[in-house]
Write a protein that holds these residues in place. Structure first.
Motif, PDB file in Angstrom:
ATOM      1  N   MET A   1       0.835  -1.202   0.000  1.00 35.55           N
ATOM      2  CA  MET A   1       0.000   0.000   0.000  1.00 35.55           C
ATOM      3  C   MET A   1       0.872   1.255   0.000  1.00 35.55           C
ATOM      4  O   MET A   1       1.889   1.301   0.678  1.00 35.55           O
ATOM      5  CB  MET A   1      -0.886   0.016   1.253  1.00 35.55           C
TER       6      MET A   1
ATOM      7  N   TYR B   1       0.933   5.382   0.859  1.00 32.65           N
ATOM      8  CA  TYR B   1       0.269   6.457   1.610  1.00 32.65           C
ATOM      9  C   TYR B   1       0.769   7.772   1.043  1.00 32.65           C
ATOM     10  O   TYR B   1       1.981   7.982   0.926  1.00 32.65           O
ATOM     11  CB  TYR B   1       0.621   6.358   3.099  1.00 32.65           C
TER      12      TYR B   1
ATOM     13  N   LEU C   1      -8.288   8.951   3.176  1.00 32.72           N
ATOM     14  CA  LEU C   1      -8.094   8.922   4.625  1.00 32.72           C
ATOM     15  C   LEU C   1      -8.461  10.289   5.193  1.00 32.72           C
ATOM     16  O   LEU C   1      -7.803  11.286   4.921  1.00 32.72           O
ATOM     17  CB  LEU C   1      -6.639   8.586   4.964  1.00 32.72           C
TER      18      LEU C   1
ATOM     19  N   GLY D   1     -10.065   8.467   9.662  1.00 33.29           N
ATOM     20  CA  GLY D   1      -9.548   7.102   9.768  1.00 33.29           C
ATOM     21  C   GLY D   1     -10.327   6.176  10.685  1.00 33.29           C
ATOM     22  O   GLY D   1      -9.959   5.011  10.842  1.00 33.29           O
TER      23      GLY D   1
ATOM     24  N   LEU E   1      -9.438   2.723   8.808  1.00 35.71           N
ATOM     25  CA  LEU E   1      -8.328   2.004   9.443  1.00 35.71           C
ATOM     26  C   LEU E   1      -8.826   0.760  10.168  1.00 35.71           C
ATOM     27  O   LEU E   1      -8.123  -0.250  10.244  1.00 35.71           O
ATOM     28  CB  LEU E   1      -7.549   2.928  10.391  1.00 35.71           C
ATOM     29  N   VAL E   2     -10.062   0.818  10.673  1.00 32.89           N
ATOM     30  CA  VAL E   2     -10.662  -0.371  11.297  1.00 32.89           C
ATOM     31  C   VAL E   2     -10.941  -1.424  10.223  1.00 32.89           C
ATOM     32  O   VAL E   2     -10.656  -2.616  10.402  1.00 32.89           O
ATOM     33  CB  VAL E   2     -11.967   0.010  12.042  1.00 32.89           C
TER      34      VAL E   2
ATOM     35  N   MET F   1      -9.436  -1.758   7.350  1.00 32.47           N
ATOM     36  CA  MET F   1      -8.165  -2.307   6.858  1.00 32.47           C
ATOM     37  C   MET F   1      -7.627  -3.355   7.831  1.00 32.47           C
ATOM     38  O   MET F   1      -7.169  -4.416   7.437  1.00 32.47           O
ATOM     39  CB  MET F   1      -7.133  -1.184   6.691  1.00 32.47           C
ATOM     40  N   ARG F   2      -7.725  -3.046   9.104  1.00 33.28           N
ATOM     41  CA  ARG F   2      -7.217  -3.968  10.106  1.00 33.28           C
ATOM     42  C   ARG F   2      -7.991  -5.282  10.102  1.00 33.28           C
ATOM     43  O   ARG F   2      -7.440  -6.358  10.311  1.00 33.28           O
ATOM     44  CB  ARG F   2      -7.288  -3.324  11.488  1.00 33.28           C
TER      45      ARG F   2
ATOM     46  N   ASP G   1      -4.340  10.762   2.120  1.00 32.44           N
ATOM     47  CA  ASP G   1      -4.669  11.572   3.289  1.00 32.44           C
ATOM     48  C   ASP G   1      -5.023  12.974   2.807  1.00 32.44           C
ATOM     49  O   ASP G   1      -4.206  13.639   2.157  1.00 32.44           O
ATOM     50  CB  ASP G   1      -3.453  11.603   4.228  1.00 32.44           C
TER      51      ASP G   1
ATOM     52  N   GLN H   1     -12.258   9.818  22.164  1.00 34.05           N
ATOM     53  CA  GLN H   1     -11.123   9.556  21.273  1.00 34.05           C
ATOM     54  C   GLN H   1     -11.560   9.523  19.809  1.00 34.05           C
ATOM     55  O   GLN H   1     -10.864  10.041  18.928  1.00 34.05           O
ATOM     56  CB  GLN H   1     -10.463   8.207  21.642  1.00 34.05           C
ATOM     57  N   VAL H   2     -12.681   8.869  19.546  1.00 35.99           N
ATOM     58  CA  VAL H   2     -13.186   8.785  18.166  1.00 35.99           C
ATOM     59  C   VAL H   2     -13.602  10.185  17.685  1.00 35.99           C
ATOM     60  O   VAL H   2     -13.321  10.573  16.547  1.00 35.99           O
ATOM     61  CB  VAL H   2     -14.344   7.773  18.067  1.00 35.99           C
TER      62      VAL H   2
ATOM     63  N   ARG I   1     -11.098  12.452  15.989  1.00 38.50           N
ATOM     64  CA  ARG I   1     -10.649  12.180  14.628  1.00 38.50           C
ATOM     65  C   ARG I   1     -11.800  12.117  13.615  1.00 38.50           C
ATOM     66  O   ARG I   1     -11.622  12.491  12.451  1.00 38.50           O
ATOM     67  CB  ARG I   1      -9.921  10.826  14.599  1.00 38.50           C
TER      68      ARG I   1
END
Lengths: 285, 158
Positions: A1, A3, A26, A29, A33-34, A36-37, A48, A100-101, A104
Protein backbone atom coordinates in the motif's frame (compact mmCIF):
# COMPACT_ATOMS: atom_id res chain seq x y z
CA UNK A 1 0.00 0.00 0.00
CA UNK A 2 1.08 3.56 -0.72
CA UNK A 3 0.27 6.46 1.61
CA UNK A 4 0.23 9.97 0.16
CA UNK A 5 -0.64 13.15 2.06
CA UNK A 6 -2.01 15.31 -0.77
CA UNK A 7 -1.35 19.04 -0.58
CA UNK A 8 -4.07 20.19 -3.00
CA UNK A 9 -7.56 18.90 -3.80
CA UNK A 10 -6.59 18.56 -7.46
CA UNK A 11 -3.59 16.41 -6.54
CA UNK A 12 -5.72 14.16 -4.33
CA UNK A 13 -8.31 13.74 -7.06
CA UNK A 14 -5.66 12.98 -9.69
CA UNK A 15 -4.03 10.37 -7.41
CA UNK A 16 -7.37 8.68 -6.70
CA UNK A 17 -8.28 8.72 -10.39
CA UNK A 18 -4.93 7.37 -11.61
CA UNK A 19 -4.71 4.43 -9.20
CA UNK A 20 -5.52 1.15 -10.93
CA UNK A 21 -5.99 -0.75 -7.67
CA UNK A 22 -8.30 0.15 -4.79
CA UNK A 23 -7.83 3.79 -3.81
CA UNK A 24 -9.28 5.12 -0.55
CA UNK A 25 -9.49 8.52 1.11
CA UNK A 26 -8.09 8.92 4.62
CA UNK A 27 -9.93 11.53 6.67
CA UNK A 28 -10.29 10.78 10.37
CA UNK A 29 -9.55 7.10 9.77
CA UNK A 30 -12.08 5.85 12.31
CA UNK A 31 -13.78 3.65 9.70
CA UNK A 32 -11.13 2.96 7.05
CA UNK A 33 -8.33 2.00 9.44
CA UNK A 34 -10.66 -0.37 11.30
CA UNK A 35 -11.78 -1.91 8.00
CA UNK A 36 -8.17 -2.31 6.86
CA UNK A 37 -7.22 -3.97 10.11
CA UNK A 38 -10.15 -6.36 9.84
CA UNK A 39 -9.05 -7.24 6.30
CA UNK A 40 -12.34 -5.97 4.88
CA UNK A 41 -10.53 -3.62 2.51
CA UNK A 42 -6.97 -3.72 1.22
CA UNK A 43 -6.28 -0.41 -0.51
CA UNK A 44 -3.39 -0.07 -2.92
CA UNK A 45 -3.42 3.66 -2.22
CA UNK A 46 -4.48 5.72 0.77
CA UNK A 47 -4.76 9.47 0.12
CA UNK A 48 -4.67 11.57 3.29
CA UNK A 49 -6.71 14.73 2.61
CA UNK A 50 -6.14 16.51 5.92
CA UNK A 51 -3.09 18.47 4.75
CA UNK A 52 -5.03 20.09 1.91
CA UNK A 53 -5.46 23.80 2.78
CA UNK A 54 -8.91 24.57 4.16
CA UNK A 55 -9.95 20.98 4.78
CA UNK A 56 -9.62 21.36 8.55
CA UNK A 57 -11.35 24.75 8.69
CA UNK A 58 -14.87 25.88 9.54
CA UNK A 59 -15.68 29.01 7.54
CA UNK A 60 -18.64 31.39 7.48
CA UNK A 61 -20.07 31.57 3.98
CA UNK A 62 -23.27 33.28 2.73
CA UNK A 63 -24.68 33.33 6.25
CA UNK A 64 -24.04 29.60 6.67
CA UNK A 65 -21.05 27.41 7.45
CA UNK A 66 -18.63 25.52 5.24
CA UNK A 67 -17.09 22.64 7.18
CA UNK A 68 -13.91 21.14 5.77
CA UNK A 69 -14.01 17.40 5.19
CA UNK A 70 -11.18 16.90 7.69
CA UNK A 71 -12.85 18.72 10.62
CA UNK A 72 -13.29 16.37 13.59
CA UNK A 73 -16.26 16.14 15.94
CA UNK A 74 -14.18 17.60 18.77
CA UNK A 75 -13.28 20.62 16.61
CA UNK A 76 -16.84 21.24 15.43
CA UNK A 77 -18.24 20.88 18.96
CA UNK A 78 -16.11 23.80 20.13
CA UNK A 79 -17.29 26.11 17.34
CA UNK A 80 -19.92 27.96 19.35
CA UNK A 81 -21.53 29.84 16.44
CA UNK A 82 -22.12 26.58 14.59
CA UNK A 83 -23.32 24.79 17.71
CA UNK A 84 -25.94 27.43 18.47
CA UNK A 85 -27.09 27.75 14.84
CA UNK A 86 -27.42 24.09 13.86
CA UNK A 87 -27.64 22.11 17.15
CA UNK A 88 -29.50 19.22 15.52
CA UNK A 89 -26.91 18.71 12.80
CA UNK A 90 -24.17 18.83 15.43
CA UNK A 91 -25.75 16.55 18.02
CA UNK A 92 -26.09 13.66 15.59
CA UNK A 93 -22.43 13.88 14.65
CA UNK A 94 -21.30 14.21 18.26
CA UNK A 95 -23.20 11.05 19.25
CA UNK A 96 -20.73 8.97 17.27
CA UNK A 97 -18.17 7.04 19.30
CA UNK A 98 -16.03 8.00 22.28
CA UNK A 99 -14.06 11.15 23.08
CA UNK A 100 -11.12 9.56 21.27
CA UNK A 101 -13.19 8.79 18.17
CA UNK A 102 -14.61 12.34 18.20
CA UNK A 103 -11.01 13.57 18.15
CA UNK A 104 -10.65 12.18 14.63
CA UNK A 105 -14.04 11.29 13.12
CA UNK A 106 -15.45 13.55 10.39
CA UNK A 107 -18.96 14.27 9.09
CA UNK A 108 -17.84 13.62 5.52
CA UNK A 109 -16.41 10.27 6.59
CA UNK A 110 -19.63 9.23 8.31
CA UNK A 111 -21.51 10.22 5.14
CA UNK A 112 -19.16 8.31 2.81
CA UNK A 113 -19.09 5.22 5.05
CA UNK A 114 -22.70 5.07 3.83
CA UNK A 115 -24.08 3.12 6.78
CA UNK A 116 -27.89 3.30 6.89
CA UNK A 117 -27.46 4.14 10.59
CA UNK A 118 -24.82 6.88 10.30
CA UNK A 119 -25.74 9.38 13.02
CA UNK A 120 -24.27 12.44 11.27
CA UNK A 121 -26.46 12.11 8.19
CA UNK A 122 -30.17 12.65 9.08
CA UNK A 123 -29.45 15.96 10.86
CA UNK A 124 -27.53 17.23 7.82
CA UNK A 125 -30.28 16.13 5.46
CA UNK A 126 -32.91 17.86 7.61
CA UNK A 127 -30.82 21.04 7.66
CA UNK A 128 -30.66 21.03 3.85
CA UNK A 129 -26.88 20.64 3.76
CA UNK A 130 -24.91 20.13 0.56
CA UNK A 131 -21.49 18.65 -0.17
CA UNK A 132 -18.74 20.01 -2.39
CA UNK A 133 -17.03 17.30 -4.38
CA UNK A 134 -13.63 17.54 -6.06
CA UNK A 135 -13.19 15.32 -9.08
CA UNK A 136 -10.81 14.99 -12.02
CA UNK A 137 -13.04 17.40 -14.00
CA UNK A 138 -13.33 19.99 -11.25
CA UNK A 139 -15.77 20.75 -8.46
CA UNK A 140 -19.47 20.03 -8.15
CA UNK A 141 -22.01 20.46 -5.35
CA UNK A 142 -24.81 18.05 -4.51
CA UNK A 143 -27.38 17.52 -1.73
CA UNK A 144 -26.25 15.38 1.21
CA UNK A 145 -28.94 12.79 0.54
CA UNK A 146 -27.61 12.08 -2.96
CA UNK A 147 -24.23 10.82 -1.69
CA UNK A 148 -25.11 7.41 -0.16
CA UNK A 149 -26.84 5.09 -2.61
CA UNK A 150 -26.87 1.80 -0.68
CA UNK A 151 -25.15 0.38 2.42
CA UNK A 152 -21.41 1.01 1.95
CA UNK A 153 -21.83 2.58 -1.51
CA UNK A 154 -21.80 6.23 -2.57
CA UNK A 155 -22.58 8.08 -5.79
CA UNK A 156 -19.01 9.45 -5.94
CA UNK A 157 -17.25 8.58 -9.20
CA UNK A 158 -13.64 7.38 -9.41
CA UNK A 159 -11.33 10.21 -8.48
CA UNK A 160 -14.05 12.13 -6.64
CA UNK A 161 -14.01 12.95 -2.94
CA UNK A 162 -15.80 15.37 -0.63
CA UNK A 163 -13.85 18.50 0.28
CA UNK A 164 -16.49 20.22 2.44
CA UNK A 165 -20.03 20.15 3.76
CA UNK A 166 -22.08 23.35 3.56
CA UNK A 167 -24.89 24.21 5.94
CA UNK A 168 -26.93 27.10 4.57
CA UNK A 169 -27.95 30.24 6.42
CA UNK A 170 -30.66 29.34 8.90
CA UNK A 171 -33.94 31.19 8.22
CA UNK A 172 -35.57 33.13 11.07
CA UNK A 173 -37.72 31.11 13.51
CA UNK A 174 -36.09 27.86 12.46
CA UNK A 175 -35.02 25.01 14.72
CA UNK A 176 -33.50 21.58 14.13
CA UNK A 177 -33.12 18.45 16.22
CA UNK A 178 -31.87 14.87 15.96
CA UNK A 179 -32.83 11.89 18.08
CA UNK A 180 -31.81 8.25 17.85
CA UNK A 181 -32.72 5.21 19.84
CA UNK A 182 -30.07 2.82 21.18
CA UNK A 183 -30.55 0.29 23.97
CA UNK A 184 -27.82 1.91 26.09
CA UNK A 185 -26.79 5.50 26.79
CA UNK A 186 -23.50 5.76 24.87
CA UNK A 187 -21.55 4.47 21.91
CA UNK A 188 -23.95 2.28 20.03
CA UNK A 189 -25.42 2.20 16.54
CA UNK A 190 -28.88 3.65 15.97
CA UNK A 191 -31.82 1.23 15.92
CA UNK A 192 -33.81 4.08 14.39
CA UNK A 193 -33.30 7.83 14.20
CA UNK A 194 -34.91 11.05 13.01
CA UNK A 195 -33.67 14.52 12.09
CA UNK A 196 -36.20 17.34 11.83
CA UNK A 197 -35.84 20.98 10.79
CA UNK A 198 -38.84 23.33 11.07
CA UNK A 199 -39.45 26.98 10.13
CA UNK A 200 -42.36 29.02 11.52
CA UNK A 201 -43.91 32.35 10.63
CA UNK A 202 -44.53 35.14 13.15
CA UNK A 203 -47.92 33.66 14.08
CA UNK A 204 -46.35 30.29 14.97
CA UNK A 205 -47.52 28.44 11.87
CA UNK A 206 -45.03 26.01 10.33
CA UNK A 207 -44.04 27.22 6.87
CA UNK A 208 -41.26 24.78 5.99
CA UNK A 209 -40.31 21.33 7.26
CA UNK A 210 -37.71 18.71 6.47
CA UNK A 211 -37.78 15.27 8.07
CA UNK A 212 -35.05 12.65 7.61
CA UNK A 213 -35.38 9.10 8.92
CA UNK A 214 -32.28 7.00 9.69
CA UNK A 215 -31.65 3.24 10.05
CA UNK A 216 -35.05 2.33 8.61
CA UNK A 217 -34.05 1.89 4.94
CA UNK A 218 -30.85 1.20 2.94
CA UNK A 219 -30.20 4.97 2.96
CA UNK A 220 -31.60 7.89 4.95
CA UNK A 221 -35.20 8.57 3.93
CA UNK A 222 -36.03 12.16 3.01
CA UNK A 223 -39.57 12.00 4.36
CA UNK A 224 -41.38 14.63 2.29
CA UNK A 225 -44.79 13.12 3.03
CA UNK A 226 -44.10 13.23 6.76
CA UNK A 227 -42.83 16.82 6.58
CA UNK A 228 -46.00 17.90 4.72
CA UNK A 229 -48.17 16.91 7.68
CA UNK A 230 -46.62 19.77 9.68
CA UNK A 231 -46.71 22.58 7.12
CA UNK A 232 -49.58 25.00 7.72
CA UNK A 233 -50.07 23.69 11.29
CA UNK A 234 -48.98 24.96 14.69
CA UNK A 235 -47.21 21.60 15.18
CA UNK A 236 -49.81 20.77 17.81
CA UNK A 237 -50.81 17.32 19.06
CA UNK A 238 -52.95 16.53 16.01
CA UNK A 239 -50.16 17.50 13.60
CA UNK A 240 -47.64 15.49 15.59
CA UNK A 241 -49.97 12.45 15.46
CA UNK A 242 -50.06 12.79 11.68
CA UNK A 243 -46.27 13.18 11.51
CA UNK A 244 -45.73 10.10 13.65
CA UNK A 245 -48.09 8.00 11.53
CA UNK A 246 -46.52 9.23 8.30
CA UNK A 247 -42.95 8.54 9.50
CA UNK A 248 -43.93 5.03 10.56
CA UNK A 249 -45.61 4.44 7.20
CA UNK A 250 -42.59 5.65 5.22
CA UNK A 251 -40.07 3.45 7.05
CA UNK A 252 -38.81 0.39 5.16
CA UNK A 253 -36.63 -1.27 7.81
CA UNK A 254 -35.08 -4.70 8.06
CA UNK A 255 -35.11 -6.95 11.11
CA UNK A 256 -31.68 -7.61 12.59
CA UNK A 257 -30.01 -8.10 15.95
CA UNK A 258 -30.69 -4.46 16.91
CA UNK A 259 -34.42 -4.59 16.39
CA UNK A 260 -37.27 -6.05 14.37
CA UNK A 261 -38.77 -4.19 11.44
CA UNK A 262 -42.00 -3.60 13.39
CA UNK A 263 -40.08 -2.23 16.35
CA UNK A 264 -38.13 0.14 14.11
CA UNK A 265 -41.29 1.41 12.37
CA UNK A 266 -42.89 2.17 15.72
CA UNK A 267 -39.72 3.75 17.14
CA UNK A 268 -38.97 5.97 14.15
CA UNK A 269 -42.45 7.51 14.36
CA UNK A 270 -41.99 8.34 18.03
CA UNK A 271 -38.52 9.78 17.40
CA UNK A 272 -39.77 11.97 14.53
CA UNK A 273 -42.52 13.27 16.81
CA UNK A 274 -40.16 14.06 19.69
CA UNK A 275 -37.52 15.60 17.40
CA UNK A 276 -40.22 17.83 15.89
CA UNK A 277 -41.19 19.01 19.38
CA UNK A 278 -37.56 19.89 20.16
CA UNK A 279 -37.15 21.62 16.78
CA UNK A 280 -40.28 23.66 17.48
CA UNK A 281 -38.96 24.74 20.88
CA UNK A 282 -35.59 25.67 19.36
CA UNK A 283 -37.34 27.70 16.68
CA UNK A 284 -38.93 29.71 19.47
CA UNK A 285 -42.42 28.86 18.20
CA UNK B 1 5.89 -1.47 0.70
CA UNK B 2 7.91 1.70 0.63
CA UNK B 3 8.87 2.94 4.07
CA UNK B 4 8.08 6.50 5.05
CA UNK B 5 10.35 8.88 6.91
CA UNK B 6 8.50 10.90 9.57
CA UNK B 7 9.55 13.81 11.79
CA UNK B 8 7.38 14.55 14.80
CA UNK B 9 7.49 15.83 18.37
CA UNK B 10 6.81 13.25 21.07
CA UNK B 11 6.52 14.40 24.69
CA UNK B 12 8.38 17.56 23.78
CA UNK B 13 11.28 15.79 22.06
CA UNK B 14 11.93 15.96 18.33
CA UNK B 15 11.89 12.41 16.95
CA UNK B 16 12.42 10.83 13.57
CA UNK B 17 11.35 7.39 12.54
CA UNK B 18 10.83 5.20 9.52
CA UNK B 19 7.55 3.30 9.28
CA UNK B 20 5.51 1.25 6.85
CA UNK B 21 2.61 3.12 5.20
CA UNK B 22 0.00 1.03 7.02
CA UNK B 23 1.77 1.02 10.39
CA UNK B 24 -0.23 2.51 13.26
CA UNK B 25 1.08 5.31 15.44
CA UNK B 26 0.65 2.87 18.35
CA UNK B 27 3.05 0.40 16.74
CA UNK B 28 5.49 3.20 15.98
CA UNK B 29 5.43 4.39 19.59
CA UNK B 30 5.85 0.90 21.03
CA UNK B 31 8.13 -0.81 18.53
CA UNK B 32 10.20 1.98 17.04
CA UNK B 33 10.36 4.63 19.78
CA UNK B 34 10.39 2.28 22.79
CA UNK B 35 7.40 4.02 24.38
CA UNK B 36 5.47 1.00 25.59
CA UNK B 37 3.10 2.84 27.93
CA UNK B 38 0.29 3.01 25.39
CA UNK B 39 -1.21 -0.48 25.13
CA UNK B 40 -2.99 -2.34 22.39
CA UNK B 41 -6.29 -3.62 23.74
CA UNK B 42 -8.59 -3.98 20.76
CA UNK B 43 -6.78 -2.30 17.87
CA UNK B 44 -10.10 -0.94 16.61
CA UNK B 45 -10.69 2.21 18.67
CA UNK B 46 -13.10 0.65 21.14
CA UNK B 47 -11.07 0.28 24.35
CA UNK B 48 -8.94 3.43 24.70
CA UNK B 49 -5.87 1.62 26.07
CA UNK B 50 -3.76 3.24 23.34
CA UNK B 51 -4.97 6.81 24.07
CA UNK B 52 -2.50 9.59 23.28
CA UNK B 53 -2.87 13.23 22.34
CA UNK B 54 -2.25 14.28 18.74
CA UNK B 55 -1.79 18.04 18.36
CA UNK B 56 -3.53 18.38 21.72
CA UNK B 57 -6.53 16.24 20.78
CA UNK B 58 -7.28 12.93 22.54
CA UNK B 59 -7.19 10.05 20.03
CA UNK B 60 -6.69 6.30 19.86
CA UNK B 61 -3.17 5.79 18.52
CA UNK B 62 -4.27 2.49 16.96
CA UNK B 63 -6.53 4.54 14.67
CA UNK B 64 -3.78 6.91 13.53
CA UNK B 65 -1.12 5.98 10.99
CA UNK B 66 2.48 6.65 11.95
CA UNK B 67 2.79 8.50 8.64
CA UNK B 68 0.05 10.91 9.73
CA UNK B 69 2.22 12.09 12.61
CA UNK B 70 4.49 14.02 10.21
CA UNK B 71 4.94 17.46 11.73
CA UNK B 72 2.56 16.63 14.59
CA UNK B 73 2.91 16.86 18.36
CA UNK B 74 2.19 13.63 20.22
CA UNK B 75 1.71 13.27 23.97
CA UNK B 76 1.90 9.87 25.69
CA UNK B 77 1.79 8.59 29.26
CA UNK B 78 5.60 8.73 29.36
CA UNK B 79 5.41 12.52 29.20
CA UNK B 80 2.99 13.00 32.08
CA UNK B 81 5.32 12.79 35.10
CA UNK B 82 7.81 15.57 35.77
CA UNK B 83 11.02 13.57 36.12
CA UNK B 84 10.62 11.49 39.29
CA UNK B 85 7.61 13.50 40.45
CA UNK B 86 4.37 11.82 39.51
CA UNK B 87 1.56 13.83 37.94
CA UNK B 88 -1.26 14.46 40.47
CA UNK B 89 -3.45 12.06 38.50
CA UNK B 90 -0.84 9.29 38.72
CA UNK B 91 -0.44 9.82 42.48
CA UNK B 92 -4.21 9.89 42.91
CA UNK B 93 -4.67 6.59 41.04
CA UNK B 94 -2.18 5.00 43.46
CA UNK B 95 -3.78 6.59 46.53
CA UNK B 96 -7.27 5.47 45.51
CA UNK B 97 -6.21 2.05 44.18
CA UNK B 98 -7.86 3.03 40.90
CA UNK B 99 -6.24 0.17 39.05
CA UNK B 100 -5.67 -3.55 39.33
CA UNK B 101 -4.04 -5.12 36.29
CA UNK B 102 -2.98 -1.73 34.93
CA UNK B 103 -3.43 -2.35 31.21
CA UNK B 104 -6.04 0.40 30.82
CA UNK B 105 -4.31 2.81 33.21
CA UNK B 106 -1.95 4.68 30.84
CA UNK B 107 -4.80 5.39 28.44
CA UNK B 108 -7.10 6.49 31.23
CA UNK B 109 -4.46 8.81 32.69
CA UNK B 110 -3.83 10.43 29.30
CA UNK B 111 -7.59 10.79 28.75
CA UNK B 112 -8.21 12.17 32.25
CA UNK B 113 -5.37 14.68 31.88
CA UNK B 114 -6.88 15.82 28.59
CA UNK B 115 -10.27 16.29 30.29
CA UNK B 116 -8.88 18.30 33.21
CA UNK B 117 -6.98 20.61 30.85
CA UNK B 118 -10.29 21.51 29.19
CA UNK B 119 -12.49 21.30 32.26
CA UNK B 120 -10.66 21.59 35.61
CA UNK B 121 -13.89 21.09 37.59
CA UNK B 122 -15.96 18.37 35.90
CA UNK B 123 -19.02 16.68 37.37
CA UNK B 124 -18.90 12.92 37.95
CA UNK B 125 -21.17 12.53 34.94
CA UNK B 126 -18.81 14.56 32.77
CA UNK B 127 -15.88 12.38 33.88
CA UNK B 128 -17.83 9.22 33.14
CA UNK B 129 -18.88 10.39 29.67
CA UNK B 130 -15.39 11.65 28.81
CA UNK B 131 -13.87 8.31 29.85
CA UNK B 132 -16.62 6.20 28.25
CA UNK B 133 -14.15 5.20 25.54
CA UNK B 134 -11.67 3.79 28.07
CA UNK B 135 -12.62 0.28 29.10
CA UNK B 136 -11.51 -1.17 32.45
CA UNK B 137 -12.51 -4.72 33.36
CA UNK B 138 -11.03 -4.66 36.87
CA UNK B 139 -12.13 -1.67 38.90
CA UNK B 140 -15.80 -1.23 38.09
CA UNK B 141 -14.87 2.41 37.35
CA UNK B 142 -15.95 3.97 40.67
CA UNK B 143 -12.41 4.19 42.02
CA UNK B 144 -11.25 5.74 38.74
CA UNK B 145 -13.88 8.46 39.05
CA UNK B 146 -12.92 9.12 42.69
CA UNK B 147 -9.24 9.29 41.74
CA UNK B 148 -9.84 11.72 38.86
CA UNK B 149 -12.04 13.95 41.02
CA UNK B 150 -9.55 13.97 43.89
CA UNK B 151 -6.71 14.83 41.51
CA UNK B 152 -8.84 17.56 39.94
CA UNK B 153 -9.49 19.03 43.39
CA UNK B 154 -5.78 19.01 44.25
CA UNK B 155 -4.85 20.51 40.88
CA UNK B 156 -7.42 23.30 41.34
CA UNK B 157 -5.97 24.27 44.72
CA UNK B 158 -2.34 23.91 43.58
Amino acid sequence: MRYVAATTAEEASALLAAETGLAKVLGGGTDILVQMRAGMVEPALLVDIKKIPGLREIKSEAGGFRIGAGVSGAELMRHSAFATTWPGALEGFNLIGSTQVQGRATMAGNLCNASPAGDAVPGLVAAGATVRIQGPKGQRDCPIEDVPVSPGKTSLAKGEFITSIFLPAKPARTGDAYLRFIPRTEMDIAVASAGVCLTFDASGTCTAARVALGAVAPTVIVAHDAAKTLIGTKVDAAALDALQAAATALARPISDKRGTADYRRETVGVLARRAAQIAKTRAGA
Amino acid sequence: MKSIHVSATVNGDAVEFICAPDESLLDVLRNRLGLTGAKEGCGTGDCGACSVTLDGRLVCSCLVLGAEAEGATVGTIEGIADGDTLHPLQQSFIDHAALQCGICTPGILVAAKSLLEKNPNPTDTEVRYWLAGNLCRCTGYDKIIYAVQDAAKKMRSA
